[in-house]
Design an enzyme around this catalytic site. Structure first.
Site, PDB file in Angstrom:
ATOM      1  N   ASN A  10     -22.449 -77.109  37.883  1.00  0.00           N
ATOM      2  CA  ASN A  10     -22.598 -76.032  37.188  1.00  0.00           C
ATOM      3  C   ASN A  10     -23.720 -75.162  37.718  1.00  0.00           C
ATOM      4  O   ASN A  10     -24.857 -75.391  37.735  1.00  0.00           O
ATOM      5  CB  ASN A  10     -22.647 -76.372  35.543  1.00  0.00           C
ATOM      6  CG  ASN A  10     -22.764 -75.201  34.738  1.00  0.00           C
ATOM      7  OD1 ASN A  10     -23.259 -74.074  34.987  1.00  0.00           O
ATOM      8  ND2 ASN A  10     -22.217 -75.081  33.467  1.00  0.00           N
ATOM      9  N   HIS A  13     -26.964 -71.497  36.066  1.00  0.00           N
ATOM     10  CA  HIS A  13     -28.508 -71.061  36.215  1.00  0.00           C
ATOM     11  C   HIS A  13     -29.036 -70.384  37.559  1.00  0.00           C
ATOM     12  O   HIS A  13     -30.115 -69.826  37.543  1.00  0.00           O
ATOM     13  CB  HIS A  13     -29.459 -72.135  35.430  1.00  0.00           C
ATOM     14  CG  HIS A  13     -29.011 -72.416  34.010  1.00  0.00           C
ATOM     15  ND1 HIS A  13     -29.203 -71.476  33.123  1.00  0.00           N
ATOM     16  CD2 HIS A  13     -28.298 -73.472  33.586  1.00  0.00           C
ATOM     17  CE1 HIS A  13     -28.757 -71.965  31.990  1.00  0.00           C
ATOM     18  NE2 HIS A  13     -28.118 -73.099  32.064  1.00  0.00           N
ATOM     19  N   HIS A  46     -19.746 -70.806  33.342  1.00  0.00           N
ATOM     20  CA  HIS A  46     -19.439 -70.547  31.934  1.00  0.00           C
ATOM     21  C   HIS A  46     -19.344 -69.152  31.886  1.00  0.00           C
ATOM     22  O   HIS A  46     -20.538 -68.615  31.945  1.00  0.00           O
ATOM     23  CB  HIS A  46     -20.548 -71.344  30.946  1.00  0.00           C
ATOM     24  CG  HIS A  46     -20.147 -71.253  29.576  1.00  0.00           C
ATOM     25  ND1 HIS A  46     -20.738 -71.980  28.719  1.00  0.00           N
ATOM     26  CD2 HIS A  46     -19.059 -70.383  29.013  1.00  0.00           C
ATOM     27  CE1 HIS A  46     -20.360 -71.618  27.341  1.00  0.00           C
ATOM     28  NE2 HIS A  46     -19.415 -70.695  27.447  1.00  0.00           N
ATOM     29  N   ARG A  48     -19.837 -66.691  29.544  1.00  0.00           N
ATOM     30  CA  ARG A  48     -20.044 -66.576  28.013  1.00  0.00           C
ATOM     31  C   ARG A  48     -19.650 -65.366  27.509  1.00  0.00           C
ATOM     32  O   ARG A  48     -19.626 -64.296  28.190  1.00  0.00           O
ATOM     33  CB  ARG A  48     -21.545 -66.703  27.720  1.00  0.00           C
ATOM     34  CG  ARG A  48     -22.029 -68.083  27.919  1.00  0.00           C
ATOM     35  CD  ARG A  48     -23.266 -68.516  27.465  1.00  0.00           C
ATOM     36  NE  ARG A  48     -23.674 -68.630  26.129  1.00  0.00           N
ATOM     37  CZ  ARG A  48     -23.641 -69.708  25.520  1.00  0.00           C
ATOM     38  NH1 ARG A  48     -23.676 -70.765  26.056  1.00  0.00           N
ATOM     39  NH2 ARG A  48     -23.599 -69.590  24.132  1.00  0.00           N
ATOM     40  N   ARG A  52     -24.387 -63.657  29.596  1.00  0.00           N
ATOM     41  CA  ARG A  52     -25.885 -63.774  29.897  1.00  0.00           C
ATOM     42  C   ARG A  52     -26.374 -64.059  31.292  1.00  0.00           C
ATOM     43  O   ARG A  52     -27.268 -63.926  31.683  1.00  0.00           O
ATOM     44  CB  ARG A  52     -26.662 -64.568  28.861  1.00  0.00           C
ATOM     45  CG  ARG A  52     -26.314 -66.050  28.857  1.00  0.00           C
ATOM     46  CD  ARG A  52     -26.895 -66.919  27.912  1.00  0.00           C
ATOM     47  NE  ARG A  52     -26.653 -66.748  26.691  1.00  0.00           N
ATOM     48  CZ  ARG A  52     -26.811 -67.640  25.688  1.00  0.00           C
ATOM     49  NH1 ARG A  52     -27.646 -68.782  25.968  1.00  0.00           N
ATOM     50  NH2 ARG A  52     -26.689 -67.266  24.256  1.00  0.00           N
ATOM     51  N   HIS A  53     -25.303 -64.840  31.791  1.00  0.00           N
ATOM     52  CA  HIS A  53     -25.648 -65.310  33.257  1.00  0.00           C
ATOM     53  C   HIS A  53     -24.438 -64.807  33.997  1.00  0.00           C
ATOM     54  O   HIS A  53     -24.453 -64.012  34.905  1.00  0.00           O
ATOM     55  CB  HIS A  53     -26.056 -66.782  33.403  1.00  0.00           C
ATOM     56  CG  HIS A  53     -25.379 -67.864  32.366  1.00  0.00           C
ATOM     57  ND1 HIS A  53     -24.016 -67.971  32.458  1.00  0.00           N
ATOM     58  CD2 HIS A  53     -25.971 -68.774  31.570  1.00  0.00           C
ATOM     59  CE1 HIS A  53     -23.787 -68.922  31.575  1.00  0.00           C
ATOM     60  NE2 HIS A  53     -24.926 -69.422  30.961  1.00  0.00           N
ATOM     61  N   GLU A  73     -15.742 -72.721  32.243  1.00  0.00           N
ATOM     62  CA  GLU A  73     -16.005 -73.124  30.808  1.00  0.00           C
ATOM     63  C   GLU A  73     -15.817 -71.908  30.016  1.00  0.00           C
ATOM     64  O   GLU A  73     -16.261 -70.649  30.588  1.00  0.00           O
ATOM     65  CB  GLU A  73     -17.412 -73.486  30.714  1.00  0.00           C
ATOM     66  CG  GLU A  73     -17.633 -74.936  31.269  1.00  0.00           C
ATOM     67  CD  GLU A  73     -19.165 -75.270  31.136  1.00  0.00           C
ATOM     68  OE1 GLU A  73     -19.984 -74.650  30.426  1.00  0.00           O
ATOM     69  OE2 GLU A  73     -19.507 -76.414  31.722  1.00  0.00           O
ATOM     70  N   THR A 104     -24.594 -74.633  24.970  1.00  0.00           N
ATOM     71  CA  THR A 104     -23.444 -75.297  24.034  1.00  0.00           C
ATOM     72  C   THR A 104     -23.940 -76.391  23.407  1.00  0.00           C
ATOM     73  O   THR A 104     -24.642 -77.267  23.910  1.00  0.00           O
ATOM     74  CB  THR A 104     -22.224 -75.793  24.952  1.00  0.00           C
ATOM     75  OG1 THR A 104     -22.102 -74.827  26.230  1.00  0.00           O
ATOM     76  CG2 THR A 104     -21.072 -75.845  24.185  1.00  0.00           C
ATOM     77  N   GLU A 154     -13.559 -83.230  28.076  1.00  0.00           N
ATOM     78  CA  GLU A 154     -15.188 -83.425  28.624  1.00  0.00           C
ATOM     79  C   GLU A 154     -15.751 -84.008  27.532  1.00  0.00           C
ATOM     80  O   GLU A 154     -15.967 -83.391  26.481  1.00  0.00           O
ATOM     81  CB  GLU A 154     -15.559 -82.259  29.322  1.00  0.00           C
ATOM     82  CG  GLU A 154     -17.070 -82.489  30.036  1.00  0.00           C
ATOM     83  CD  GLU A 154     -17.442 -81.170  30.597  1.00  0.00           C
ATOM     84  OE1 GLU A 154     -16.868 -80.477  31.325  1.00  0.00           O
ATOM     85  OE2 GLU A 154     -18.546 -80.979  30.473  1.00  0.00           O
ATOM     86  N   HIS A 193     -23.416 -82.347  30.164  1.00  0.00           N
ATOM     87  CA  HIS A 193     -24.226 -81.753  29.362  1.00  0.00           C
ATOM     88  C   HIS A 193     -25.612 -82.544  29.038  1.00  0.00           C
ATOM     89  O   HIS A 193     -25.528 -83.415  28.548  1.00  0.00           O
ATOM     90  CB  HIS A 193     -24.033 -81.401  27.829  1.00  0.00           C
ATOM     91  CG  HIS A 193     -24.484 -80.217  27.207  1.00  0.00           C
ATOM     92  ND1 HIS A 193     -25.740 -80.166  26.906  1.00  0.00           N
ATOM     93  CD2 HIS A 193     -24.181 -78.771  27.456  1.00  0.00           C
ATOM     94  CE1 HIS A 193     -26.207 -78.785  26.505  1.00  0.00           C
ATOM     95  NE2 HIS A 193     -24.965 -78.167  26.668  1.00  0.00           N
ATOM     96  N   HIS A 216     -28.020 -77.416  34.515  1.00  0.00           N
ATOM     97  CA  HIS A 216     -29.372 -77.394  34.458  1.00  0.00           C
ATOM     98  C   HIS A 216     -30.414 -78.092  35.207  1.00  0.00           C
ATOM     99  O   HIS A 216     -31.336 -77.645  36.070  1.00  0.00           O
ATOM    100  CB  HIS A 216     -29.714 -77.320  32.897  1.00  0.00           C
ATOM    101  CG  HIS A 216     -31.175 -76.753  32.564  1.00  0.00           C
ATOM    102  ND1 HIS A 216     -32.259 -77.668  32.276  1.00  0.00           N
ATOM    103  CD2 HIS A 216     -31.753 -75.441  32.568  1.00  0.00           C
ATOM    104  CE1 HIS A 216     -33.235 -76.690  32.363  1.00  0.00           C
ATOM    105  NE2 HIS A 216     -32.931 -75.685  32.197  1.00  0.00           N
TER     106      HIS A 216
HETATM  107  N1  PXP Z   1     -20.306 -79.134  30.169  1.00  0.00           N
HETATM  108  C1  PXP Z   1     -20.305 -78.242  29.302  1.00  0.00           C
HETATM  109  C2  PXP Z   1     -18.799 -77.959  28.620  1.00  0.00           C
HETATM  110  C3  PXP Z   1     -21.274 -77.141  29.176  1.00  0.00           C
HETATM  111  O1  PXP Z   1     -21.323 -76.331  28.466  1.00  0.00           O
HETATM  112  C4  PXP Z   1     -22.326 -77.456  30.240  1.00  0.00           C
HETATM  113  C5  PXP Z   1     -23.684 -76.396  30.117  1.00  0.00           C
HETATM  114  O2  PXP Z   1     -22.869 -75.154  30.379  1.00  0.00           O
HETATM  115  C6  PXP Z   1     -22.468 -78.437  30.819  1.00  0.00           C
HETATM  116  C7  PXP Z   1     -21.353 -79.345  31.191  1.00  0.00           C
HETATM  117  C8  PXP Z   1     -23.788 -78.573  31.892  1.00  0.00           C
HETATM  118  O3  PXP Z   1     -24.853 -79.052  30.943  1.00  0.00           O
HETATM  119  P1  PXP Z   1     -26.137 -79.029  31.785  1.00  0.00           P
HETATM  120  O4  PXP Z   1     -26.509 -77.645  32.240  1.00  0.00           O
HETATM  121  O5  PXP Z   1     -27.075 -79.368  30.795  1.00  0.00           O
HETATM  122  O6  PXP Z   1     -26.142 -79.962  33.001  1.00  0.00           O
END
Ligand code: PXP
Length: 247
Positions: A10, A13, A46, A48, A52-53, A73, A104, A154, A193, A216
């Site tokens: 992901n 960031h 994602h 959003r 924001r990003h 996402e 999330t 997921e 997550h 992240h």
């Molecule tokens: N899966 C989903 C559905 C999420 O919303 C996120 C955060 O955007 C992630 C995975 C990735 O989470 P993290 O950034 O904490 O690794």
């Protein structure tokens, strides 16, 4: 030995860093390519509602440029759905979204929102996008995902990541049971997550786990593994610059 569980990265960031200055760097497509070359099986972003990003244009560019799979996402919101239908990501993961949240929080209530989700899932599947639902490891949510015709779920690992000791082991057991139940219901099981280098191991060992989506912690780690090289590159650029005339 390589884990049979695959990694989706992901890169939200990377866009957070760019949006902090509204600059045109770091480039999201370059970030995706680096992750793919390093072994990611797919790229997740994602889009959003507050943008924001990740921006709409990022999603369009990534869909065209990446060599693996794009997992978008998204909340079940009309404007984001319209964009998804236009872009046709390989996969869309429906998530709950609240404007004030930092990230999330918790899984989607698939069971409580069957009607609203059914139309969205159909609209995405009609353009060839596979649909995943981001849910907590609860049997009623898994049953709802299967009944709604999602092909993937997921599992939300955020609770597991926040806990320690016996309580974390209990949450891991819930995730393990949920993965088994979902597999029996014909669903492909992903998770994500909050996963980090320190807590990813036990989640990787859950039978039937397909892809872990992690963002992240990877982007944070990248800052440290890349900071020395970035400092050296700046020093080299400064050293290569013509010297000022002595005044
Ligand atoms: N899966 C989903 C559905 C999420 O919303 C996120 C955060 O955007 C992630 C995975 C990735 O989470 P993290 O950034 O904490 O690794």
């Amino acid at each position: 030995m390589n884990s049979p569980v695959r990694l989706g990265v992901n890169i939200d960031h990377v866009a957070t860093l760019r949006q902090a200055r509204r600059s045109d760097y770091p480039d999201i497509v370059e970030a995706a390519r680096i992750c793919e070359e390093a072994g990611a099986c797919g790229i997740t972003v994602h889009l959003r509602e507050d943008r924001r990003h990740i921006q709409d244009d990022d999603v369009i560019r990534l869909r065209r440029a990446i060599a693996t799979r794009l997992n978008l996402e998204m909340a079940n919101a009309p404007d984001v759905l319209a964009r998804a239908v236009e872009v046709r990501p390989h996969e869309a993961c429906l998530v709950p979204e609240h404007r004030e949240e930092l990230t999330t929080e918790g899984g989607l209530d698939a069971d409580g929102n069957r009607q609203a989700l059914a139309a969205t899932i159909r609209a995405l599947q009609d353009v060839g996008t596979e649909v995943s639902l981001f849910i907590d490891p609860e049997p009623r949510q898994i049953e709802a995902a299967a009944a709604l015709g999602a092909t993937h779920i997921e599992l939300h690992t955020g609770t597991y990541c926040r806990l320690h000791g016996a309580r974390q082991a209990e949450e891991l057991a819930r995730l393990t049971e949920a993965a088994q139940l979902a597999h029996q219901a014909g669903l492909i099981v992903n998770a994500g997550h909050g996963l980090t280098l320190a807590n990813v191991g036990p989640v990787c060992r859950i039978p039937r786990m397909h892809v872990l989506n992690i963002g992240h912690s990877i982007v944070c780690h990248a800052v440290f593994v890349g900071l020395a090289a970035a400092t050296r590159a700046m020093l080299a650029a400064m050293a290569a610059a013509p010297q000022a005339e002595p005044s």
